[in-house]
Design an enzyme around this catalytic site. Structure first.
Site, mmCIF file in Angstrom:
data_model
loop_
_atom_site.group_PDB
_atom_site.id
_atom_site.type_symbol
_atom_site.label_atom_id
_atom_site.label_comp_id
_atom_site.label_asym_id
_atom_site.label_seq_id
_atom_site.Cartn_x
_atom_site.Cartn_y
_atom_site.Cartn_z
ATOM 1 N N HIS A 47 0.802 -1.215 0.000
ATOM 2 C CA HIS A 47 0.000 0.000 0.000
ATOM 3 C C HIS A 47 0.839 1.272 0.000
ATOM 4 C CE1 HIS A 47 -3.403 -2.636 1.169
ATOM 5 N NE2 HIS A 47 -4.088 -1.733 0.505
ATOM 6 N N ASP A 53 -7.423 4.991 9.009
ATOM 7 C CA ASP A 53 -8.807 4.889 8.549
ATOM 8 C C ASP A 53 -9.094 3.532 7.918
ATOM 9 O OD1 ASP A 53 -9.541 7.387 9.389
ATOM 10 O OD2 ASP A 53 -9.045 8.367 7.510
ATOM 11 N N GLU A 64 -12.633 14.112 11.638
ATOM 12 C CA GLU A 64 -11.883 14.138 10.384
ATOM 13 C C GLU A 64 -12.682 14.892 9.329
ATOM 14 O OE1 GLU A 64 -10.914 10.489 7.702
ATOM 15 O OE2 GLU A 64 -9.257 10.715 9.109
#
Length: 381
Positions: A111, A189, A308
């Protein structure tokens, strides 16, 4: 990159992830020959598996950011599948001792966004194979004085921490902790990222305003340095290496284990989503929600656990029909069909750009926040 406080072992660790961007095809070919000789020797003396075929090397030369490609110049010479941290240490010792040290990179789930998990002309270490060797679903419960060294996820209920292999996914860390009514304090997240991967970056989510990023919530690390030393470090022991590895983008060592502090898990959460047509209004409310005193935050000060903000230019991909919320009439949708129509009208009025703020309040269980506090937040927002 600041290195003023780096220890000798930390500086030496830099050798294994130096960029090969300037390497020519001829030097890469020579390096590959050396790597193959070393890998063959390692394969005879360790339980590790090695692959040099095109399928394995192509997969290890790309990442989520797609800034790296699978062409021949970007491919590693080999992919290394370790069964334990000692296998990784053996590889790095071999590279460090070689007349032509080669780049080595740890790869979790790929990632990374700028090729940090790739090693052109070098060796990519497939970290997931550590979990496969240990048993993917293996967990252990221990007390403060007895922690299983063989388990890749070991919860200490008395010590309020979890030992997690660097290849472990945060979602599995969460499940292991929740089985004992505990949870880490700081997250990312997206939870299907590896422990070593996010700790090598920062690990930021909507909880960071309260608890700091994930790299600020680590008690101890097991690290393999660039010279193949296996070091256990913390704020009290080899602190320079500890600080360099956390957020070091893999340049100072490979994380093979992290000890993460745990806290009592809340029983419930109330999730709020607020929409804005202007960034100034969003940031003003955001400041109120993360404030820790009533002079700055008013009645909401100190109540929010997650905050957020985001900007959305595509409602279907970024708000209504994304992974965050399925579109109506799905039972898992955050919005009703009426809400979706109102949001679409608001977006048109705002020129196609909306801002939204997500917030969560945890309550019940060990939390001091009550259902009445949550209702207060809802009314105030």
């Amino acid at each position: 990159m600041t290195m003023a406080r780096a220890t000798t072992s930390t500086v030496a660790a830099l050798c294994f992830l130096l960029s090969c961007v300037s390497a020519t095809p001829s030097t890469l070919a020579a390096s590959s020959a050396i790597i193959h000789d070393i890998i063959r020797g390692l394969a005879d003396t360790t339980a590790a598996r090695v692959r040099t075929d095109a399928e394995a090397t192509a997969r290890a030369s790309t990442d989520f950011g797609t800034n790296a490609t699978a062409d021949d110049a970007a491919r590693p010479a080999a992919v290394f599948y370790p069964s334990c941290a000692a296998d990784i240490a053996a590889l790095l010792r071999a590279s460090s001792a070689s007349a032509s040290p080669f780049p080595v990179s740890a790869r979790g789930r790929g990632h990374s966004t700028r090729g940090q998990a790739t090693a052109p002309g070098g060796v990519v270490v497939d970290m997931a194979s550590l979990a496969v060797a240990a048993g993917r679903d293996e967990t252990a419960t221990t007390n403060a004085s007895s922690t299983s060294a063989s388990a890749r996820l070991a919860v200490s209920v008395d010590g309020r921490y979890i030992d997690a292999g660097g290849e472990q996914l945060w979602v599995d860390v969460l499940h292991a902790a929740l089985a004992h009514g505990l949870t880490p304090r700081s997250w990312t997240d997206y939870l299907r990222l590896t422990v070593g991967g996010t700790l090598s970056n920062a690990g930021i989510s909507g909880q960071a305003f309260r608890h700091g990023p994930q790299i600020s919530n680590v008690l101890e690390l097991d690290v393999v340095t660039g010279t193949g030393d296996m070091v256990t470090c913390s704020k009290e022991k080899d602190a320079d290496l500890f600080d360099a590895v956390l957020g070091g983008l893999g340049q100072f060592g490979i994380i093979t284990r992290a000890r993460i502090p745990l806290a009592p898990a809340p029983a419930r959460a109330r999730w709020l989503r607020l929409l804005y047509t202007g960034a100034a209004d969003l940031t003003a409310d955001q400041e109120r929600l993360i404030a820790d005193d009533e002079r700055r935050g008013g009645a909401l000060a100190g109540l929010m656990d997650y905050v957020e903000g985001s900007v959305v230019t595509d409602l279907q991909q970024g708000l209504i029909g994304s992974w965050r919320s399925q579109p109506p009439p799905s039972s898992s949708s955050f919005y009703s069909a009426t809400d979706a129509a109102r949001i679409a009208a608001l977006a048109e009025e705002a020129g196609g750009v909306l801002y939204f703020l997500e917030g969560a309040v945890y309550y019940g269980g060990a939390s001091d926040t009550t259902a009445a506090d949550v209702d207060k937040v809802t009314r105030s927002t």
